[in-house]
Design a protein around this motif. Sequence first.
Motif, PDB file in Angstrom:
ATOM      1  N   LYS A   1      -1.478   6.209   6.846  1.00 27.94           N
ATOM      2  CA  LYS A   1      -2.840   6.043   6.309  1.00 27.94           C
ATOM      3  C   LYS A   1      -3.845   6.035   7.464  1.00 27.94           C
ATOM      4  O   LYS A   1      -4.777   5.217   7.518  1.00 27.94           O
TER       5      LYS A   1
ATOM      6  N   THR B   1      -7.486  11.057   8.441  1.00 25.70           N
ATOM      7  CA  THR B   1      -8.124  11.237   7.129  1.00 25.70           C
ATOM      8  C   THR B   1      -9.495  11.880   7.277  1.00 25.70           C
ATOM      9  O   THR B   1      -9.832  12.836   6.557  1.00 25.70           O
TER      10      THR B   1
ATOM     11  N   TYR C   1      -4.799   8.364  -2.142  1.00 24.33           N
ATOM     12  CA  TYR C   1      -5.438   7.107  -1.770  1.00 24.33           C
ATOM     13  C   TYR C   1      -5.674   6.214  -2.993  1.00 24.33           C
ATOM     14  O   TYR C   1      -5.573   4.983  -2.897  1.00 24.33           O
TER      15      TYR C   1
ATOM     16  N   SER D   1      -2.184   4.684  -3.690  1.00 24.71           N
ATOM     17  CA  SER D   1      -1.754   3.720  -2.675  1.00 24.71           C
ATOM     18  C   SER D   1      -2.595   2.455  -2.695  1.00 24.71           C
ATOM     19  O   SER D   1      -2.089   1.352  -2.447  1.00 24.71           O
ATOM     20  N   THR D   2      -3.892   2.612  -3.024  1.00 28.33           N
ATOM     21  CA  THR D   2      -4.763   1.437  -3.108  1.00 28.33           C
ATOM     22  C   THR D   2      -4.342   0.529  -4.257  1.00 28.33           C
ATOM     23  O   THR D   2      -4.228  -0.692  -4.101  1.00 28.33           O
TER      24      THR D   2
END
Length: 368
Positions: free
Chosen positions: A36, A41, A74, A77-78
Amino acid sequence: MDKYSQALLNSASRLDATAGACGEITKLATAVVEEKNKVATIALLQKISEMIDGDQKEIKLVAQTVNSTLLQFYGYSTIKDICKPAAEEPEDKRSLQELLEELNALVGLKQVKEKVHDLIVYQQVQKMRREKNLHSAKNTLHLAFTGNPGTGKTTVARIVGRIYKKIGLLSKGHFVEVSRTDLIAGYQGQTALKVKKVIEQAKGGVLFIDEAYSITENENSDSYGRECLTELTKALEDYREDLVVIVAGYTEPMRNFFESNPGLKSRFNTFIEFPDYNADELDQILCSICRKNDYVLESDASAVICEYLKKCVEEKGENFANGRLARNLYDDLVMNQARRVIKITQPTKEDLCTIVKDDFQPENQKVE
């Protein structure tokens, strides 16, 4: 590997092939999936943006796919992180003496440390009296810490929890820090559930509520605040044998908070005021941070920084940052030193460790 990670890597690989990017897109996407990585990113988003704005239709379509899979990755995963149970802190193996030495090593806070020491001695003796079937006071363990931000309230709260575990007052001694948003929900009835969940997580340790007065200061959500306080007050009594709740915040708002809630105030026996740091103490904090990170302040640099800290203390306003001022100053010094040292051909160990007068740039500092 989950499907969102795989989809991002597959689309990145396809974009690499379509745009002839020589594996650069895939490399960035791999760093995103595995770490991450924020830098990767941002770099990936920049590449995607450039290709979407380009003229080649096929590349634009694939770039849009990568953009979608990145957002999905994202998002997944969040949510996964939010739903993941909080990892328990590893047990602190240090002795009581070592924990007390950690407390004593904190810069300044003389009266705070004296009061905490008295509190620990008192609780130890009360515990021994109970074990001998002697009368002992039924005082709660809950505490109120008042003072400005950056004065060490959170640090002391953590140490208190570990010490209470070591002397047998708490079963775990772990630390759970929450604020208003962790306790209050947007719907009637949901707040009580949130508070119960937080209490369950904190049982056996310390529940630290920062800016506790914010629970009831918003008139538009006053009913939610009352619901929160009702549940919290109940927990303070129900779990008093194996839970320490420490509420903290600015002195005046905390005073008003307790005055408006006498039922809550009665559950707290100990109120500790944390004073602002003076210039010498801020200098000690800065020097301590430097030592821990293998930096040394040159004498000229130390002199001008001391004068700067004195000025900060003399001119401080309501939002004076205290220990955060020293930590922010350290970050700026290290960054300025890095900009200077990178220009040196083959810098020595001393070059890499030393912060000089020119690394201090007061015009970039905020005096609050």
